[in-house]
Design an enzyme around this catalytic site. Sequence first.
Site, PDB file in Angstrom:
ATOM      1  N   THR A  70       1.083  -1.028  -0.141  1.00  0.00           N
ATOM      2  CA  THR A  70      -0.096  -0.151  -0.075  1.00  0.00           C
ATOM      3  C   THR A  70       0.914   1.297  -0.008  1.00  0.00           C
ATOM      4  O   THR A  70       2.079   1.194  -0.093  1.00  0.00           O
ATOM      5  CB  THR A  70      -1.023  -0.128   1.253  1.00  0.00           C
ATOM      6  N   LYS A  74       3.874   1.337  -3.407  1.00  0.00           N
ATOM      7  CA  LYS A  74       3.205   0.604  -4.905  1.00  0.00           C
ATOM      8  C   LYS A  74       4.191   0.907  -6.125  1.00  0.00           C
ATOM      9  O   LYS A  74       4.458  -0.211  -6.859  1.00  0.00           O
ATOM     10  CB  LYS A  74       1.688   1.095  -5.361  1.00  0.00           C
ATOM     11  N   ASN A  95      -0.047  -3.446  -6.343  1.00  0.00           N
ATOM     12  CA  ASN A  95      -0.395  -3.705  -4.873  1.00  0.00           C
ATOM     13  C   ASN A  95      -0.483  -5.076  -4.256  1.00  0.00           C
ATOM     14  O   ASN A  95      -1.030  -5.363  -3.283  1.00  0.00           O
ATOM     15  CB  ASN A  95      -2.169  -3.181  -4.767  1.00  0.00           C
ATOM     16  N   ASP A 110      -6.781  -3.567  -8.098  1.00  0.00           N
ATOM     17  CA  ASP A 110      -7.718  -2.350  -7.748  1.00  0.00           C
ATOM     18  C   ASP A 110      -8.844  -2.286  -9.030  1.00  0.00           C
ATOM     19  O   ASP A 110      -9.939  -2.035  -8.712  1.00  0.00           O
ATOM     20  CB  ASP A 110      -6.826  -0.992  -7.816  1.00  0.00           C
ATOM     21  N   GLY A 136     -11.203  13.030  -8.931  1.00  0.00           N
ATOM     22  CA  GLY A 136      -9.716  12.566  -8.245  1.00  0.00           C
ATOM     23  C   GLY A 136      -8.764  12.435  -9.327  1.00  0.00           C
ATOM     24  O   GLY A 136      -9.135  12.174 -10.587  1.00  0.00           O
ATOM     25  N   ALA A 137      -7.581  12.446  -8.971  1.00  0.00           N
ATOM     26  CA  ALA A 137      -6.436  12.209 -10.343  1.00  0.00           C
ATOM     27  C   ALA A 137      -5.314  11.551  -9.804  1.00  0.00           C
ATOM     28  O   ALA A 137      -4.251  11.540 -10.248  1.00  0.00           O
ATOM     29  CB  ALA A 137      -6.167  13.676 -10.829  1.00  0.00           C
ATOM     30  N   GLY A 138      -5.541  10.939  -8.475  1.00  0.00           N
ATOM     31  CA  GLY A 138      -4.540  10.014  -7.915  1.00  0.00           C
ATOM     32  C   GLY A 138      -4.571   8.703  -8.296  1.00  0.00           C
ATOM     33  O   GLY A 138      -5.031   8.165  -9.436  1.00  0.00           O
ATOM     34  N   GLY A 139      -3.773   7.785  -7.479  1.00  0.00           N
ATOM     35  CA  GLY A 139      -3.739   6.343  -7.905  1.00  0.00           C
ATOM     36  C   GLY A 139      -4.973   5.751  -7.962  1.00  0.00           C
ATOM     37  O   GLY A 139      -5.338   4.836  -8.978  1.00  0.00           O
ATOM     38  N   TYR A 228     -13.964   4.775   2.516  1.00  0.00           N
ATOM     39  CA  TYR A 228     -14.669   3.861   3.613  1.00  0.00           C
ATOM     40  C   TYR A 228     -14.328   4.057   5.144  1.00  0.00           C
ATOM     41  O   TYR A 228     -14.788   3.605   5.983  1.00  0.00           O
ATOM     42  CB  TYR A 228     -14.228   2.320   3.477  1.00  0.00           C
ATOM     43  N   GLY A 249     -17.500   2.428  -0.180  1.00  0.00           N
ATOM     44  CA  GLY A 249     -15.985   2.038  -0.260  1.00  0.00           C
ATOM     45  C   GLY A 249     -15.579   0.543   0.127  1.00  0.00           C
ATOM     46  O   GLY A 249     -14.624   0.086  -0.379  1.00  0.00           O
TER      47      GLY A 249
HETATM   48  P1  NAP Z   1      -4.023   9.886  -3.947  1.00  0.00           P
HETATM   49  O1  NAP Z   1      -3.201   9.357  -5.006  1.00  0.00           O
HETATM   50  O2  NAP Z   1      -3.198  10.519  -2.572  1.00  0.00           O
HETATM   51  O3  NAP Z   1      -4.947  11.152  -4.401  1.00  0.00           O
HETATM   52  C1  NAP Z   1      -5.783  11.893  -3.430  1.00  0.00           C
HETATM   53  C2  NAP Z   1      -6.760  12.625  -4.554  1.00  0.00           C
HETATM   54  O4  NAP Z   1      -7.908  13.181  -3.657  1.00  0.00           O
HETATM   55  C3  NAP Z   1      -6.138  13.537  -5.412  1.00  0.00           C
HETATM   56  O5  NAP Z   1      -6.705  13.770  -6.585  1.00  0.00           O
HETATM   57  C4  NAP Z   1      -6.343  15.126  -4.727  1.00  0.00           C
HETATM   58  O6  NAP Z   1      -6.560  16.143  -5.182  1.00  0.00           O
HETATM   59  C5  NAP Z   1      -7.884  14.659  -3.815  1.00  0.00           C
HETATM   60  N1  NAP Z   1      -8.203  15.248  -2.856  1.00  0.00           N
HETATM   61  C6  NAP Z   1      -7.447  15.348  -1.445  1.00  0.00           C
HETATM   62  N2  NAP Z   1      -8.423  15.816  -0.571  1.00  0.00           N
HETATM   63  C7  NAP Z   1      -9.440  16.513  -1.291  1.00  0.00           C
HETATM   64  C8  NAP Z   1     -10.584  17.094  -0.823  1.00  0.00           C
HETATM   65  N3  NAP Z   1     -10.795  17.862   0.363  1.00  0.00           N
HETATM   66  N4  NAP Z   1     -11.469  17.611  -1.977  1.00  0.00           N
HETATM   67  C9  NAP Z   1     -11.096  17.313  -3.347  1.00  0.00           C
HETATM   68  N5  NAP Z   1     -10.321  16.355  -3.639  1.00  0.00           N
HETATM   69  C10 NAP Z   1      -9.410  15.892  -2.581  1.00  0.00           C
HETATM   70  O7  NAP Z   1      -5.062   9.003  -3.094  1.00  0.00           O
HETATM   71  P2  NAP Z   1      -5.478   7.764  -4.045  1.00  0.00           P
HETATM   72  O8  NAP Z   1      -4.649   6.386  -3.632  1.00  0.00           O
HETATM   73  O9  NAP Z   1      -5.934   7.964  -5.335  1.00  0.00           O
HETATM   74  O10 NAP Z   1      -6.622   7.424  -3.007  1.00  0.00           O
HETATM   75  C11 NAP Z   1      -8.015   8.269  -3.126  1.00  0.00           C
HETATM   76  C12 NAP Z   1      -9.093   7.618  -2.312  1.00  0.00           C
HETATM   77  O11 NAP Z   1      -9.675   6.656  -2.483  1.00  0.00           O
HETATM   78  C13 NAP Z   1      -8.580   7.654  -0.516  1.00  0.00           C
HETATM   79  O12 NAP Z   1      -9.409   8.346   0.229  1.00  0.00           O
HETATM   80  C14 NAP Z   1      -8.492   6.239  -0.434  1.00  0.00           C
HETATM   81  O13 NAP Z   1      -8.918   5.840   0.832  1.00  0.00           O
HETATM   82  C15 NAP Z   1      -9.844   5.710  -1.382  1.00  0.00           C
HETATM   83  N6  NAP Z   1      -9.173   4.364  -1.894  1.00  0.00           N
HETATM   84  C16 NAP Z   1     -10.240   3.377  -1.595  1.00  0.00           C
HETATM   85  C17 NAP Z   1     -10.035   1.853  -1.905  1.00  0.00           C
HETATM   86  C18 NAP Z   1     -10.975   1.044  -1.666  1.00  0.00           C
HETATM   87  O14 NAP Z   1     -10.750  -0.246  -1.620  1.00  0.00           O
HETATM   88  N7  NAP Z   1     -12.305   1.377  -1.254  1.00  0.00           N
HETATM   89  C19 NAP Z   1      -8.925   1.851  -2.510  1.00  0.00           C
HETATM   90  C20 NAP Z   1      -7.891   2.754  -3.127  1.00  0.00           C
HETATM   91  C21 NAP Z   1      -8.165   4.136  -2.634  1.00  0.00           C
HETATM   92  P3  NAP Z   1      -5.215  17.207  -5.510  1.00  0.00           P
HETATM   93  O15 NAP Z   1      -4.601  16.682  -6.748  1.00  0.00           O
HETATM   94  O16 NAP Z   1      -6.113  18.722  -5.650  1.00  0.00           O
HETATM   95  O17 NAP Z   1      -4.290  16.923  -4.351  1.00  0.00           O
END
Ligand code: NAP
Length: 289
Positions: A70, A74, A95, A110, A136-139, A228, A249
């Site tokens: 995690t 990754k 992952n 994922d 969103g634009a992260g992983g 979640y 989630g």
């Molecule tokens: P990450 O790579 O750190 O990306 C975070 C993203 O969230 C970025 O696009 C960021 O925007 C945005 N963000 C953060 N705070 C925000 C806010 N207050 N309002 C709007 N946008 C916001 O994280 P990630 O790995 O992609 O994960 C994103 C979410 O998905 C996490 O909450 C994680 O727990 C969840 N997730 C869940 C599962 C599951 O199995 N259910 C699996 C993977 C991830 P900026 O570019 O502006 O910073």
Amino acid sequence: MNEQTPIIIPKMAGVCGWPIHHSMSPTLHNYWLKQLGIHGAYTMFAVHPHGAVRAFKSLKKTSIAGVNVTIPLKGKAFEAADELSLDAQKLGVCNLLYKRNNRLIGHNTDMEGFSEPLLRQVGRNFILNNTVLVVGAGGAARAVLGALLEIGAPEIRLINRTDKRAQTLAENINIPSLYAMPWEKRDDAVYGVGLVINASAGGMHGKNALDIKLSYVQPEGWVYDLIYTPQNTLLLQQAELLGLNIIGGLDMLIAQARPSFNLLFEASAPTDNSVKDVIIAHLNKATHK
Ligand code: NAP
């Protein structure tokens, strides 16, 4: 023990991250091991990013079957793998690392984990006939987009709090059916979509709520929040008040863990959903501490 007694070697696996103490994975996998009566254990490994590639490569010298990986490791797992699955190649991160014939295979569950609850609850037909909005634009957003493109979503709008990251992600994927819109225009981006997916951290415990209004989502539409913690985010509450359908989630968390379990323990994870109650109980205990 007499000479006839077979020696049972317990199967070992775990999850690596930095930090790692709040991971749900041990609860989940150990519950399934117990349900199936498998003599094994799934634990946590705190692995510092600096030594991660070396630590992963050294798995081949141990009796550990493999590890989930995690944040923030990754990319390091991708680097350490001897072979990569197609999904890992698509996402550029792993992952899961598991051993086969003394080779370390890198995989990513994922996309599968995201798609399974979506296809089961929303259905392919709905997705093929509706516009989707991804936030969103992260992983996580990368995995969501990969899965939606594989399903064949005809139009995907992408928005992110930082516009540049959404633009870059859409440009990298470079498919006409996927385009980024400015965060400022998010009300327009919601207009007429059938499915909203929150793949951002907005609304997660300790973060600001996601500032998105759902009033213009199609009636009978769906909202899928990957977060979640909390389980019932403000976004899902808003969706329910508007009469929209929701997916939380936890469904993805469980669905992405199933293929990992199958590959690590070479056994099929139980398909009943009792693990969800176990995770909810664990999360409730953690929030009340
Ligand atoms: P990450 O790579 O750190 O990306 C975070 C993203 O969230 C970025 O696009 C960021 O925007 C945005 N963000 C953060 N705070 C925000 C806010 N207050 N309002 C709007 N946008 C916001 O994280 P990630 O790995 O992609 O994960 C994103 C979410 O998905 C996490 O909450 C994680 O727990 C969840 N997730 C869940 C599962 C599951 O199995 N259910 C699996 C993977 C991830 P900026 O570019 O502006 O910073």
